[in-house]
Design a protein around this motif. Structure first.
Motif, PDB file in Angstrom:
ATOM      1  N   PRO A  26       0.828  -1.206   0.000  1.00 24.83           N
ATOM      2  CA  PRO A  26       0.000   0.000   0.000  1.00 24.83           C
ATOM      3  C   PRO A  26       0.868   1.264   0.000  1.00 24.83           C
ATOM      4  O   PRO A  26       1.975   1.282   0.542  1.00 24.83           O
ATOM      5  N   ILE A  27       0.340   2.291  -0.629  1.00 24.33           N
ATOM      6  CA  ILE A  27       0.910   3.639  -0.526  1.00 24.33           C
ATOM      7  C   ILE A  27      -0.209   4.536  -0.034  1.00 24.33           C
ATOM      8  O   ILE A  27      -1.310   4.547  -0.604  1.00 24.33           O
TER       9      ILE A  27
ATOM     10  N   LEU B 294      11.031  -0.122  -4.593  1.00 27.55           N
ATOM     11  CA  LEU B 294       9.606   0.116  -4.395  1.00 27.55           C
ATOM     12  C   LEU B 294       9.321   0.704  -3.019  1.00 27.55           C
ATOM     13  O   LEU B 294       8.396   1.504  -2.861  1.00 27.55           O
ATOM     14  N   ASN B 295      10.125   0.350  -2.036  1.00 34.68           N
ATOM     15  CA  ASN B 295      10.030   1.010  -0.734  1.00 34.68           C
ATOM     16  C   ASN B 295      10.420   2.483  -0.883  1.00 34.68           C
ATOM     17  O   ASN B 295       9.816   3.355  -0.258  1.00 34.68           O
ATOM     18  N   GLY B 296      11.419   2.735  -1.738  1.00 37.59           N
ATOM     19  CA  GLY B 296      11.794   4.122  -2.026  1.00 37.59           C
ATOM     20  C   GLY B 296      10.669   4.878  -2.717  1.00 37.59           C
ATOM     21  O   GLY B 296      10.429   6.055  -2.426  1.00 37.59           O
ATOM     22  N   LEU B 297       9.955   4.214  -3.631  1.00 34.25           N
ATOM     23  CA  LEU B 297       8.775   4.819  -4.268  1.00 34.25           C
ATOM     24  C   LEU B 297       7.744   5.189  -3.214  1.00 34.25           C
ATOM     25  O   LEU B 297       7.212   6.301  -3.200  1.00 34.25           O
TER      26      LEU B 297
ATOM     27  N   LYS C  58       6.111  10.682   1.717  1.00 32.06           N
ATOM     28  CA  LYS C  58       6.846  11.614   2.579  1.00 32.06           C
ATOM     29  C   LYS C  58       7.765  12.566   1.839  1.00 32.06           C
ATOM     30  O   LYS C  58       8.414  13.402   2.469  1.00 32.06           O
ATOM     31  N   GLY C  59       7.876  12.414   0.514  1.00 33.76           N
ATOM     32  CA  GLY C  59       8.765  13.285  -0.250  1.00 33.76           C
ATOM     33  C   GLY C  59      10.241  12.964  -0.077  1.00 33.76           C
ATOM     34  O   GLY C  59      11.103  13.772  -0.422  1.00 33.76           O
ATOM     35  N   ILE C  60      10.546  11.781   0.462  1.00 38.52           N
ATOM     36  CA  ILE C  60      11.938  11.386   0.693  1.00 38.52           C
ATOM     37  C   ILE C  60      12.580  10.979  -0.629  1.00 38.52           C
ATOM     38  O   ILE C  60      12.037  10.156  -1.365  1.00 38.52           O
ATOM     39  N   ILE C  61      13.733  11.572  -0.918  1.00 39.74           N
ATOM     40  CA  ILE C  61      14.498  11.235  -2.116  1.00 39.74           C
ATOM     41  C   ILE C  61      15.840  10.681  -1.660  1.00 39.74           C
ATOM     42  O   ILE C  61      16.608  11.367  -0.991  1.00 39.74           O
ATOM     43  N   ILE C  62      16.114   9.440  -2.014  1.00 38.20           N
ATOM     44  CA  ILE C  62      17.402   8.837  -1.705  1.00 38.20           C
ATOM     45  C   ILE C  62      18.321   9.120  -2.877  1.00 38.20           C
ATOM     46  O   ILE C  62      17.969   8.805  -4.024  1.00 38.20           O
ATOM     47  N   PRO C  63      19.490   9.728  -2.651  1.00 36.37           N
ATOM     48  CA  PRO C  63      20.396  10.014  -3.762  1.00 36.37           C
ATOM     49  C   PRO C  63      20.695   8.738  -4.549  1.00 36.37           C
ATOM     50  O   PRO C  63      20.820   7.648  -3.974  1.00 36.37           O
TER      51      PRO C  63
END
Length: 148
Positions: free
Chosen positions: A15-16, A129-132, A138-143
Motif C-alpha cells: 500500500p501507498i 519500491l520502498n523508495g517509491l 513523505k517526499g523522501i528522495i534517496i540520492p
C-alpha cells in the motif's frame, strides 16, 4: 516469485498512503522516476512510447510502453538492456481500496531462469519500491548513489 508459461516472475504488492493519481505520476513521469529509480529518465506515458532509463554507463536501457491506463496501469516491455532483462516486462497496477490508500501490484515477468541477476533484481525491486512508497508518502528522495 512464480513460474509461468512466460518464465519466472517477481511480484510485490504493497500500500501507498496516497491517491492513485499521485502514485501514477511517480511511476510514469521521468522527473519523478529519477527520485526513486534511474539516474536519468525520459519518456511519456503513452501507448507505444519509448522510455530511456539511464543508470550510468554501460546501463543505458530502453523500454516500450505496452499498457498505459491513467491512474490504473503502466507496463514497460524492455527493448534494450542487459541480456536477461531484454525478454522481460515490468508493470504496475493501482487499486484505490480505502480512502487515500492505493494498493500497488507490481510484477516483473519474462525471466528465462532464476539467475543471480533475477535474484538480485527481485531484491533491488523491493528496496526501490520502498523508495517509491517513501517518495510518494513523505517526499523522501534517496540520492542515486545510495540506492542499491
Amino acid at each position: 516469485m512464480k513460474v509461468t508459461e512466460e518464465g519466472f516472475t517477481v511480484y510485490h504488492n504493497f500500500p501507498i498512503n496516497e491517491l492513485s493519481n499521485k502514485v501514477y505520476k511517480a511511476i510514469t513521469n521521468p522527473d519523478d522516476l529519477v527520485h526513486w529509480w534511474p539516474l536519468k529518465c525520459s519518456g511519456v506515458p503513452k501507448l507505444g512510447a519509448e522510455y530511456n532509463f539511464f543508470f550510468g554507463e554501460p546501463y543505458n536501457w530502453y523500454g516500450e510502453v505496452i499498457k498505459c491506463e491513467k491512474n490504473t496501469s503502466f507496463y514497460i516491455k524492455m527493448t534494450k538492456s542487459d541480456e536477461d532483462w531484454n525478454p522481460t516486462t515490468f508493470g504496475f497496477d493501482l487499486f484505490e481500496k480505502d480512502e487515500g490508500v492505493t494498493w500497488v501490484h507490481f510484477f516483473h515477468k519474462g525471466w528465462t531462469e532464476q539467475s543471480n541477476h533475477f535474484k538480485h533484481s527481485s531484491y533491488c525491486w523491493a528496496l526501490l519500491l520502498n523508495g517509491l512508497k517513501n517518495y510518494v508518502e513523505k517526499g523522501i528522495i534517496i540520492p542515486f548513489e545510495e540506492r542499491n
